[in-house]
Design a protein around this motif. Structure first.
Motif, PDB file in Angstrom:
ATOM      1  N   LEU A 159       0.843  -1.199   0.000  1.00  0.00           N
ATOM      2  CA  LEU A 159       0.000   0.000   0.000  1.00  0.00           C
ATOM      3  C   LEU A 159       0.877   1.248   0.000  1.00  0.00           C
ATOM      4  CD1 LEU A 159      -2.788  -0.958   2.575  1.00  0.00           C
ATOM      5  CD2 LEU A 159      -2.918  -1.001   0.085  1.00  0.00           C
ATOM      6  N   ASN A 160       0.415   2.258  -0.689  1.00  0.00           N
ATOM      7  CA  ASN A 160       1.140   3.518  -0.731  1.00  0.00           C
ATOM      8  C   ASN A 160       0.946   4.279   0.572  1.00  0.00           C
ATOM      9  OD1 ASN A 160       2.649   5.651  -2.162  1.00  0.00           O
ATOM     10  ND2 ASN A 160       0.715   6.784  -2.008  1.00  0.00           N
ATOM     11  N   ILE A 161       2.039   4.579   1.252  1.00  0.00           N
ATOM     12  CA  ILE A 161       1.975   5.297   2.521  1.00  0.00           C
ATOM     13  C   ILE A 161       1.973   6.789   2.234  1.00  0.00           C
ATOM     14  CG2 ILE A 161       3.103   5.698   4.736  1.00  0.00           C
ATOM     15  CD1 ILE A 161       4.361   2.950   4.513  1.00  0.00           C
ATOM     16  N   PRO A 162       1.012   7.552   2.772  1.00  0.00           N
ATOM     17  CA  PRO A 162       0.984   8.994   2.539  1.00  0.00           C
ATOM     18  C   PRO A 162       2.281   9.650   3.011  1.00  0.00           C
ATOM     19  CG  PRO A 162      -1.048   8.263   3.572  1.00  0.00           C
ATOM     20  CD  PRO A 162      -0.106   7.105   3.617  1.00  0.00           C
ATOM     21  N   ALA A 163       2.736  10.655   2.273  1.00  0.00           N
ATOM     22  CA  ALA A 163       3.997  11.342   2.591  1.00  0.00           C
ATOM     23  C   ALA A 163       3.763  12.409   3.650  1.00  0.00           C
ATOM     24  CB  ALA A 163       4.590  11.944   1.323  1.00  0.00           C
ATOM     25  N   TYR A 164       3.355  11.962   4.847  1.00  0.00           N
ATOM     26  CA  TYR A 164       3.145  12.896   5.950  1.00  0.00           C
ATOM     27  C   TYR A 164       4.429  12.992   6.773  1.00  0.00           C
ATOM     28  CZ  TYR A 164      -1.843  12.291   4.959  1.00  0.00           C
ATOM     29  OH  TYR A 164      -3.077  12.241   4.358  1.00  0.00           O
ATOM     30  N   LYS A 165       4.917  14.195   6.969  1.00  0.00           N
ATOM     31  CA  LYS A 165       6.119  14.399   7.775  1.00  0.00           C
ATOM     32  C   LYS A 165       5.793  14.886   9.177  1.00  0.00           C
ATOM     33  CE  LYS A 165       9.135  15.350   3.824  1.00  0.00           C
ATOM     34  NZ  LYS A 165      10.081  16.308   3.194  1.00  0.00           N
ATOM     35  N   SER A 166       4.637  15.493   9.337  1.00  0.00           N
ATOM     36  CA  SER A 166       4.258  16.014  10.651  1.00  0.00           C
ATOM     37  C   SER A 166       3.729  14.901  11.542  1.00  0.00           C
ATOM     38  CB  SER A 166       3.191  17.102  10.510  1.00  0.00           C
ATOM     39  OG  SER A 166       1.996  16.564   9.975  1.00  0.00           O
ATOM     40  N   ALA A 167       3.838  15.106  12.843  1.00  0.00           N
ATOM     41  CA  ALA A 167       3.344  14.106  13.796  1.00  0.00           C
ATOM     42  C   ALA A 167       1.833  13.947  13.694  1.00  0.00           C
ATOM     43  CB  ALA A 167       3.741  14.506  15.217  1.00  0.00           C
ATOM     44  N   SER A 168       1.131  15.060  13.452  1.00  0.00           N
ATOM     45  CA  SER A 168      -0.334  14.979  13.338  1.00  0.00           C
ATOM     46  C   SER A 168      -0.736  14.185  12.104  1.00  0.00           C
ATOM     47  CB  SER A 168      -0.932  16.389  13.280  1.00  0.00           C
ATOM     48  OG  SER A 168      -0.394  17.120  12.179  1.00  0.00           O
ATOM     49  N   GLY A 169       0.007  14.313  11.009  1.00  0.00           N
ATOM     50  CA  GLY A 169      -0.294  13.547   9.809  1.00  0.00           C
ATOM     51  C   GLY A 169      -0.049  12.061  10.002  1.00  0.00           C
ATOM     52  N   GLN A 170       1.001  11.737  10.749  1.00  0.00           N
ATOM     53  CA  GLN A 170       1.329  10.334  10.986  1.00  0.00           C
ATOM     54  C   GLN A 170       0.413   9.684  12.020  1.00  0.00           C
ATOM     55  OE1 GLN A 170       5.504  10.202  11.932  1.00  0.00           O
ATOM     56  NE2 GLN A 170       6.118  10.988   9.923  1.00  0.00           N
ATOM     57  N   ARG A 171      -0.427  10.480  12.673  1.00  0.00           N
ATOM     58  CA  ARG A 171      -1.415   9.930  13.601  1.00  0.00           C
ATOM     59  C   ARG A 171      -2.707   9.547  12.902  1.00  0.00           C
ATOM     60  NH1 ARG A 171      -2.947  13.933  17.961  1.00  0.00           N
ATOM     61  NH2 ARG A 171      -4.120  12.126  18.721  1.00  0.00           N
ATOM     62  N   THR A 172      -2.862   9.900  11.636  1.00  0.00           N
ATOM     63  CA  THR A 172      -4.110   9.627  10.937  1.00  0.00           C
ATOM     64  C   THR A 172      -4.293   8.128  10.714  1.00  0.00           C
ATOM     65  OG1 THR A 172      -3.061   9.859   8.769  1.00  0.00           O
ATOM     66  CG2 THR A 172      -4.021  11.846   9.739  1.00  0.00           C
ATOM     67  N   PHE A 173      -5.545   7.736  10.541  1.00  0.00           N
ATOM     68  CA  PHE A 173      -5.859   6.321  10.325  1.00  0.00           C
ATOM     69  C   PHE A 173      -5.198   5.792   9.059  1.00  0.00           C
ATOM     70  CE2 PHE A 173      -8.673   3.485   7.866  1.00  0.00           C
ATOM     71  CZ  PHE A 173      -8.534   2.332   8.629  1.00  0.00           C
ATOM     72  N   LEU A 174      -5.231   6.557   7.977  1.00  0.00           N
ATOM     73  CA  LEU A 174      -4.694   6.087   6.707  1.00  0.00           C
ATOM     74  C   LEU A 174      -3.200   5.807   6.815  1.00  0.00           C
ATOM     75  CD1 LEU A 174      -5.143   5.505   3.716  1.00  0.00           C
ATOM     76  CD2 LEU A 174      -4.699   7.929   3.247  1.00  0.00           C
ATOM     77  N   TYR A 175      -2.452   6.696   7.462  1.00  0.00           N
ATOM     78  CA  TYR A 175      -1.002   6.509   7.587  1.00  0.00           C
ATOM     79  C   TYR A 175      -0.690   5.286   8.440  1.00  0.00           C
ATOM     80  CZ  TYR A 175       3.915   7.624   8.392  1.00  0.00           C
ATOM     81  OH  TYR A 175       5.289   7.573   8.445  1.00  0.00           O
ATOM     82  N   ARG A 176      -1.360   5.159   9.581  1.00  0.00           N
ATOM     83  CA  ARG A 176      -1.070   4.040  10.471  1.00  0.00           C
ATOM     84  C   ARG A 176      -1.519   2.711   9.865  1.00  0.00           C
ATOM     85  NH1 ARG A 176      -4.019   4.376  15.170  1.00  0.00           N
ATOM     86  NH2 ARG A 176      -5.464   5.787  14.171  1.00  0.00           N
ATOM     87  N   ALA A 177      -2.681   2.726   9.209  1.00  0.00           N
ATOM     88  CA  ALA A 177      -3.201   1.481   8.618  1.00  0.00           C
ATOM     89  C   ALA A 177      -2.282   0.974   7.509  1.00  0.00           C
ATOM     90  CB  ALA A 177      -4.607   1.709   8.088  1.00  0.00           C
ATOM     91  N   THR A 178      -1.855   1.864   6.624  1.00  0.00           N
ATOM     92  CA  THR A 178      -0.971   1.436   5.532  1.00  0.00           C
ATOM     93  C   THR A 178       0.394   0.995   6.058  1.00  0.00           C
ATOM     94  OG1 THR A 178      -0.403   3.780   5.195  1.00  0.00           O
ATOM     95  CG2 THR A 178      -2.095   2.825   3.765  1.00  0.00           C
ATOM     96  N   SER A 179       0.909   1.669   7.084  1.00  0.00           N
ATOM     97  CA  SER A 179       2.196   1.280   7.662  1.00  0.00           C
ATOM     98  C   SER A 179       2.111  -0.103   8.300  1.00  0.00           C
ATOM     99  CB  SER A 179       2.638   2.320   8.697  1.00  0.00           C
ATOM    100  OG  SER A 179       2.784   3.596   8.119  1.00  0.00           O
ATOM    101  N   PHE A 180       1.053  -0.340   9.074  1.00  0.00           N
ATOM    102  CA  PHE A 180       0.888  -1.650   9.708  1.00  0.00           C
ATOM    103  C   PHE A 180       0.696  -2.738   8.653  1.00  0.00           C
ATOM    104  CE2 PHE A 180      -1.097   0.594  13.623  1.00  0.00           C
ATOM    105  CZ  PHE A 180       0.170   0.952  14.042  1.00  0.00           C
ATOM    106  N   TRP A 181      -0.079  -2.437   7.624  1.00  0.00           N
ATOM    107  CA  TRP A 181      -0.358  -3.422   6.581  1.00  0.00           C
ATOM    108  C   TRP A 181       0.928  -3.849   5.875  1.00  0.00           C
ATOM    109  CZ3 TRP A 181      -4.731  -5.973   4.917  1.00  0.00           C
ATOM    110  CH2 TRP A 181      -4.665  -6.593   3.662  1.00  0.00           C
ATOM    111  N   ASN A 182       1.766  -2.884   5.550  1.00  0.00           N
ATOM    112  CA  ASN A 182       3.008  -3.196   4.840  1.00  0.00           C
ATOM    113  C   ASN A 182       4.009  -3.956   5.704  1.00  0.00           C
ATOM    114  OD1 ASN A 182       2.003  -1.914   2.594  1.00  0.00           O
ATOM    115  ND2 ASN A 182       3.147  -0.028   2.895  1.00  0.00           N
TER     116      ASN A 182
END
Length: 375
Positions: free
Chosen positions: A326-349
């Protein structure tokens, strides 16, 4: 300084009993006709909605029968369908606000900076008046307004947000630090501190009651019904909370494990969790997120969630060994990395390929739990 303060306006308009009792039969029949219902079926619906009578009984006294000209019969099979048809044009009514609906209410959302408040409040009031006049709601007096004032980048942001208020349909509405929505307590900083505190309090209370009468019934069943459902309610939303809050919730799980197994207060908890085959709370939160990600990837979730998950092959045309990840969103901020999409794709990969390639949800859950238990 006030220009840096963002305000999110959320209006929750009840659409349950009040509106069901105010559904105009003429307007409902007109909508059925517009949907292509045949003349014979339309005549049947007209006959079904007509000549209903009701009365009120208080003790031994009963009122006279009165005809019902509005509303749909509650508790009937057709009632929910007719109610949905009556409200099917609700999303098209607001001009500026976004409208989202769930089982028993609709919500209007709009965010704006404080400097534009005067103009935006006029637009909100216009949308509310349109909804009041249209089929979307007749419950203007039963609406609940919540304003969440976001903290800006200046030291005076909180003070500016505190002094801020708007007038909606003649009612003064001030910012609220938190609001309850579908059982989830959401605060302006998305820390979920209040939600966690309330959850811990409710679960500990239920566990204390279970502990007093644990000899009378199966404790595991009561735990799942009274504690488990509260402990992990909406967990994919609030699981990005602080480690301190996760620790509080873990203590609830530890307490439950000691009650079920009869262990003492200071006995080590890790063997207890292994005996019960329970994942630690942080791992189970990850489990819940990945299961929801599986549903999104396999098209088993609502489309607005499924459409946000894309493989790397959809983003670029290079043939790499990670193209199916899955493509992980290019979020650099801590708030962006707390989003469901970022965490879900990271865990999935991070999962093994033989797990993610499963197409059966029960099989995927079993393999995922085995994977998480291995750590």
């Amino acid at each position: 300084h006030a220009a840096h303060v963002g305000v999110c306006c959320c209006l929750s308009v009840s659409c349950s009993n009040c509106i069901r009792q105010h559904i105009d039969h003429t307007a409902l029949l007109a909508k059925l006709q517009a949907l292509g219902v045949s003349h014979a079926s339309l005549a049947w619906f007209k006959n079904y909605l007509s000549e209903w009578l009701q009365c009120v009984r208080i003790g031994p006294e009963t009122s006279s029968l009165q005809g019902i000209s509005h509303g749909v019969p509650q508790g009937s099979i057709l009632g929910p369908a007719l109610f949905t048809i009556y409200l099917n044009d609700s999303p098209s009514i607001p001009d500026v606000c976004s409208l989202e609906s769930d089982v028993d209410e609709s919500k209007l959302y709009l965010s704006f900076p404080v400097v534009e408040a005067s103009n935006m409040v006029q637009q909100i009031n216009k949308d509310l008046e349109k909804m009041q006049a249209g089929a979307a709601t007749t419950a203007s007096h039963n609406s609940r307004e919540n304003l969440a004032a976001g903290v800006g980048h200046t030291s005076d942001a909180s003070e500016a947000a505190t002094d801020f208020h708007v007038i909606l349909l003649g009612r003064k509405v001030t910012p609220s630090p938190s609001a309850r929505d579908l059982g989830l307590q959401v605060d302006s900083t998305l820390s979920y501190d209040k939600h966690v505190s309330q959850t811990v309090s409710l679960c500990i209370g239920s566990l204390c009651q279970i502990n007093r009468v644990k000899h009378l019934f199966d404790i595991k069943t009561r735990y799942k019904a009274l504690v488990f459902s509260k402990l992990y309610y909406c967990s994919p939303v609030w699981s990005n909370t602080s480690k301190e809050n996760i620790s509080k919730l873990q203590k609830v799980q530890n307490f439950a494990g000691r009650i079920i197994t009869g262990k003492r207060k200071f006995d080590h908890i890790t063997p207890v969790l292994r005996e019960l085959r329970w994942l630690p709370l942080s791992s189970f939160l990850k489990y819940m997120i990945v299961v929801l990600a599986f549903k999104c990837v396999k098209g088993l979730a609502p489309s607005y969630l499924c459409n946000r998950f894309k493989t790397r092959a959809c983003v670029h045309d290079r043939n790499t060994r990670y193209k199916n990840n899955l493509n992980i969103p290019a979020y650099k901020s801590a708030s962006g990395q707390r989003t469901f999409l970022y965490r879900a794709t990271s865990f999935w990969n991070s999962l093994r390929r033989e797990i993610t390639e499963n197409n059966s949800l029960p099989t995927f859950k079993r393999h995922l739990k085995e994977f998480l238990h291995s750590f």
